[in-house]
Design a protein around this motif. Structure first.
Motif, mmCIF file in Angstrom:
data_model
loop_
_atom_site.group_PDB
_atom_site.id
_atom_site.type_symbol
_atom_site.label_atom_id
_atom_site.label_comp_id
_atom_site.label_asym_id
_atom_site.label_seq_id
_atom_site.Cartn_x
_atom_site.Cartn_y
_atom_site.Cartn_z
ATOM 1 N N ALA A 87 0.816 -1.221 0.000
ATOM 2 C CA ALA A 87 0.000 0.000 0.000
ATOM 3 C C ALA A 87 0.848 1.269 0.000
ATOM 4 O O ALA A 87 0.606 2.202 -0.768
ATOM 5 N N GLY A 88 1.854 1.321 0.890
ATOM 6 C CA GLY A 88 2.627 2.552 1.052
ATOM 7 C C GLY A 88 1.985 3.493 2.061
ATOM 8 O O GLY A 88 0.896 3.233 2.593
ATOM 9 N N ILE A 89 2.676 4.607 2.311
ATOM 10 C CA ILE A 89 2.257 5.581 3.325
ATOM 11 C C ILE A 89 2.272 6.978 2.733
ATOM 12 O O ILE A 89 3.143 7.319 1.935
ATOM 13 N N SER A 90 1.315 7.789 3.144
ATOM 14 C CA SER A 90 1.343 9.212 2.843
ATOM 15 C C SER A 90 1.076 9.960 4.140
ATOM 16 O O SER A 90 0.902 9.350 5.202
ATOM 17 N N MET A 91 1.049 11.287 4.063
ATOM 18 C CA MET A 91 0.887 12.083 5.286
ATOM 19 C C MET A 91 0.040 13.310 5.025
ATOM 20 O O MET A 91 0.213 14.004 4.028
ATOM 21 N N ASN A 92 -0.902 13.551 5.919
ATOM 22 C CA ASN A 92 -1.695 14.778 5.891
ATOM 23 C C ASN A 92 -2.541 14.842 7.150
ATOM 24 O O ASN A 92 -2.971 13.814 7.676
ATOM 25 N N ASP A 93 -2.802 16.050 7.624
ATOM 26 C CA ASP A 93 -3.593 16.224 8.841
ATOM 27 C C ASP A 93 -5.093 16.345 8.594
ATOM 28 O O ASP A 93 -5.899 15.989 9.456
ATOM 29 N N GLN A 94 -5.495 16.872 7.447
ATOM 30 C CA GLN A 94 -6.911 17.178 7.230
ATOM 31 C C GLN A 94 -7.643 16.199 6.304
ATOM 32 O O GLN A 94 -8.866 16.126 6.319
ATOM 33 N N TYR A 95 -6.905 15.483 5.470
ATOM 34 C CA TYR A 95 -7.510 14.738 4.375
ATOM 35 C C TYR A 95 -8.601 13.760 4.853
ATOM 36 O O TYR A 95 -9.722 13.755 4.325
ATOM 37 N N LEU A 96 -8.287 12.930 5.820
ATOM 38 C CA LEU A 96 -9.250 11.923 6.259
ATOM 39 C C LEU A 96 -10.493 12.566 6.864
ATOM 40 O O LEU A 96 -11.630 12.116 6.610
#
Length: 525
Positions: free
Chosen positions: A278-287
């Protein structure tokens, strides 16, 4: 055109963070740099508005301030935990002024070609703003022109027939440009999630977010600390040696699920069960925005029509614009074909020993030209210090046989993986440069040296280029994130250390750390 001799000077291509660190390190080693910058201001990517910058108006770093700095130049007091891009540009300007780099800077000077010259030297052709061409012979050349300045455009069926606006994330500037529109963001790397999130906070924009491979999503803080201070540690290096990749990935996935949740719980596509897949990403608001319905998270694109997108599940949506967050290619057009062939330069990688040297290209080095997860500032500065120390004679240059072995390792690596990580690069380069802090000298830092952040300040504690104020600076960095030297291990850290000791009995440093930490944990009599 007449060629001039540079009298042993070091040509440095690019005045972003990598080039500035290289120029400053060269001066420390008694070498004279010539720092070439194609536009009228330093800063590289952090100089918003420059042709080679993909920074947008509201962008903040996704790396913490203590890891987005150099080892011997702290940020001003009060800087944001995740600084705005203008704060980083101001930091770079202050760095250049403080270390008197401006006299060595040639602005408005584009490099047209770099080719091999006589006796291991290089011919550098440049042109200035008056279109005056110049050829110079340099003893050494450092390429620090940036890894993320040539947008990669995905080849998607029907996109050429789509009648709306199409742009790469590199050219995105603000959400107001898309007011009242239906916008599709393709890609779920960090930039893709950040742009989708910024658009999603504009109530006039309808946002669709598409990805072929759903990723797990980290937030910018874990356990009350910046994620880059928790995830990128020496313990992570030992863990990657001790455990199979699948086990490391599974353990990390469980951390993400327990702290950030599964994207599917927020209405986004469910990632593959294997984090490796799958891999990883990063964000505070997206979800959160996806859960609120402000972002419609979808799977991959099947094809486009003149005014819509059809996803792989067959659903069609009318759209007005497409933003492609589809990555970047290596961009080295100024290197001669001979040099590019030697480097086996492709769109993703160039073949180098520890991402820095090539055995067939003496006196040529590269900084920051590799894809990496995690902050770049600590790594590019270590590269700069290592390169210039080798060229000044303060450190031994790796031999040809050693470099050939390193090249073979890298060629195997790039068949398996795309990106390296901060902890892999920083620990390797600190060893190369001889600046890794040791337990023998700093026993009171045992816990932080193993489980703490790889903030650049620690790489001035000892070795070549050590500074007397480095310890105070390092401790101040720890305090900024609520971490303090000398504290006992937390239970999860203790369990991880025991696991590493069992798996890596040959690692002497680990056993020394364990003994020191046990001593610190004993109650006073």
């Amino acid at each position: 055109m007449k060629m001039t001799l540079s009298n042993g000077k070091v040509a440095i291509i690019g005045a972003g963070p990598s080039g500035l660190a290289a120029a400053k390190s060269a001066l420390e080693e008694g070498l004279e740099p010539v720092l070439f910058e194609q536009i009228g201001h330093l800063g590289g990517q952090w100089n918003q508005g420059a042709p080679h910058s993909g920074v947008w108006a509201a962008m903040h770093t996704n790396t913490s301030a203590i890891n987005t700095r150099f080892s011997d130049f702290p940020h001003k007091v009060g800087i944001s935990l995740f600084p705005h891009h203008q704060e980083i540009l101001q930091y770079l300007e202050s760095y250049a002024n403080h270390f008197n780099l401006l006299p060595y800077l040639r602005l408005h000077t584009r490099i047209n070609n770099v080719a091999r010259g006589p006796k291991g030297q290089y011919i550098v052709w440049s042109v200035n703003e008056r279109q005056e061409q110049r050829a110079e012979l340099f003893q050494h050349v450092i390429v620090a022109s940036g890894r993320y300045n040539k947008p990669r455009y995905a080849s998607l069926p029907g996109l050429a027939e789509f009648g709306g606006r199409v742009l790469h994330s590199f050219h995105y500037r603000n959400s107001a440009d898309f007011a009242g529109q239906r916008v599709l963001v393709v890609g779920n790397s960090i930039s893709g999630l950040e742009i989708a999130s910024e658009l999603g906070q504009n109530p006039t924009v309808r946002v669709l977010s598409s990805c072929r491979k759903p990723r797990y999503i980290l937030r910018k803080q874990l356990y009350g600390r910046p994620t880059d201070c928790v995830a990128f540690t020496r313990a992570a290096v030992y863990t990657s040696r001790a455990l199979a990749p699948a086990q490391v990935a599974e353990d990390l996935k469980q951390v993400i699920l327990s702290t950030c949740g599964n994207p599917a719980d927020f209405g986004a596509p469910r990632p593959h069960e294997s984090l490796l897949q799958a891999g990883i990403s990063m964000n505070d608001q997206y979800l959160d925005l996806a859960k609120q319905g402000r972002i419609s998270a979808r799977g991959g694109v099947a094809y486009f029509t003149a005014d819509s997108v059809v996803f792989q599940d067959g659903q069609a949506e009318p759209i007005d614009a497409v933003i492609l967050a589809t990555g970047f290619d290596v961009n080295l057009p100024f290197l001669s074909q001979d040099i590019r062939d030697t480097l086996q330069a492709g769109t993703d990688h160039i073949d180098l020993y520890h991402h820095t040297f090539h055995p067939c290209l003496p006196n040529l080095a590269f900084i920051g030209m590799f894809p990496q997860t995690g902050p770049y500032f600590p790594v590019v500065e270590l590269q700069a210090r290592w390169i210039t120390a080798c060229w000044s004679g303060a450190r031994p240059l790796p031999g040809r046989e050693q470099m050939e072995a390193g090249l073979a390792e890298f060629r195997s690596f790039k068949q398996r993986r795309y990106e390296t990580t901060l902890h892999e690069m920083a620990t390797q380069l600190a060893a190369d440069a001889g600046v890794a802090p040791s337990l023998e000298r700093y026993p009171e830092l045992a816990r932080e040296l193993l489980f703490g952040p790889l903030t650049p300040a620690q790489f001035r504690l000892e070795g070549h280029g050590a500074l007397p104020g480095a310890l105070a600076d390092y401790l101040q960095c720890l305090e900024q994130i609520g971490s303090y030297a000398g504290l006992p291990l937390a239970e999860p850290q203790y369990q991880q250390l025991q696991q590493l000791l069992e798996a890596l009995p040959q690692e002497t440093t680990l056993h020394l750390l364990s003994k020191e930490l046990e001593t610190q944990a004993e109650p006073a009599l």
